[in-house]
Scaffold this active site. Structure first.
Site, PDB file in Angstrom:
ATOM      1  N   ASN A   1      -2.723   8.003   2.339  1.00 40.50           N
ATOM      2  CA  ASN A   1      -1.541   8.369   1.572  1.00 40.50           C
ATOM      3  C   ASN A   1      -0.287   7.802   2.224  1.00 40.50           C
ATOM      4  OD1 ASN A   1      -3.084   9.934  -0.221  1.00 40.50           O
ATOM      5  ND2 ASN A   1      -3.004  11.694   1.145  1.00 40.50           N
TER       6      ASN A   1
ATOM      7  N   HIS B   1      -3.128   7.598   9.113  1.00 38.32           N
ATOM      8  CA  HIS B   1      -4.477   8.169   9.170  1.00 38.32           C
ATOM      9  C   HIS B   1      -5.195   7.788   7.894  1.00 38.32           C
ATOM     10  CE1 HIS B   1      -1.651  11.035   7.468  1.00 38.32           C
ATOM     11  NE2 HIS B   1      -2.628  11.490   6.693  1.00 38.32           N
TER      12      HIS B   1
END
Ligand code: AMP
Ligand code: ZN
Length: 111
Positions: free
Chosen positions: A84, A97
């Protein structure tokens, strides 16, 4: 220090399934699939597109390493990677991440 830097420094506990010089792989604290892991580079960089050449090489190694870990992680039947970015992407932690989702047949809808 961001929450993932604290996890990498072991200042916050996590379920660490894998670690090398480049990254850690931990269980997500709020799983959204039967298996929901986070692949996190040890170096803090803000998101998937904010990378210099060295960091891009790190990310490439991380993905290559993941390819050799699928059996160990229970992902031999496939998985989905999600990263994201920003408000519209609902990024909540500003340290790159990659979500690893699997362990079951995932939704065909991705958003
Ligand atoms: P994102 O919303 O894409 O930035 O993803 C952040 C993810 O980090 C979410 O799925 C959270 O559940 C997860 N998360 C936040 N804090 C922790 C923590 N202390 N340990 C493990 N996962 C965490
Ligand atoms: Zn960080």
């Amino acid at each position: 220090m961001c929450v993932f830097c604290k996890i990498i420094a072991s200042e916050i506990p996590s379920e660490r399934l894998y670690e090398d010089d480049d990254m850690i792989i931990i269980k997500d604290i709020n799983p959204q699939a039967k298996i929901h892991l986070l692949m996190i580079p040890k170096e803090h960089f803000p998101d998937i597109t904010a990378m210099n050449d060295k960091q891009a090489a790190t990310l490439a190694r991380m993905l290559k390493t993941l390819g050799g870990l699928t059996d160990k992680l229970g992902l031999e039947n496939g998985f989905r990677l999600v990263s994201n970015k920003g408000d519209d992407g609902c990024q909540s932690v500003p340290h790159l991440h990659i979500h690893i989702l699997g362990g079951e047949k995932l939704s065909e809808n991705m958003a």
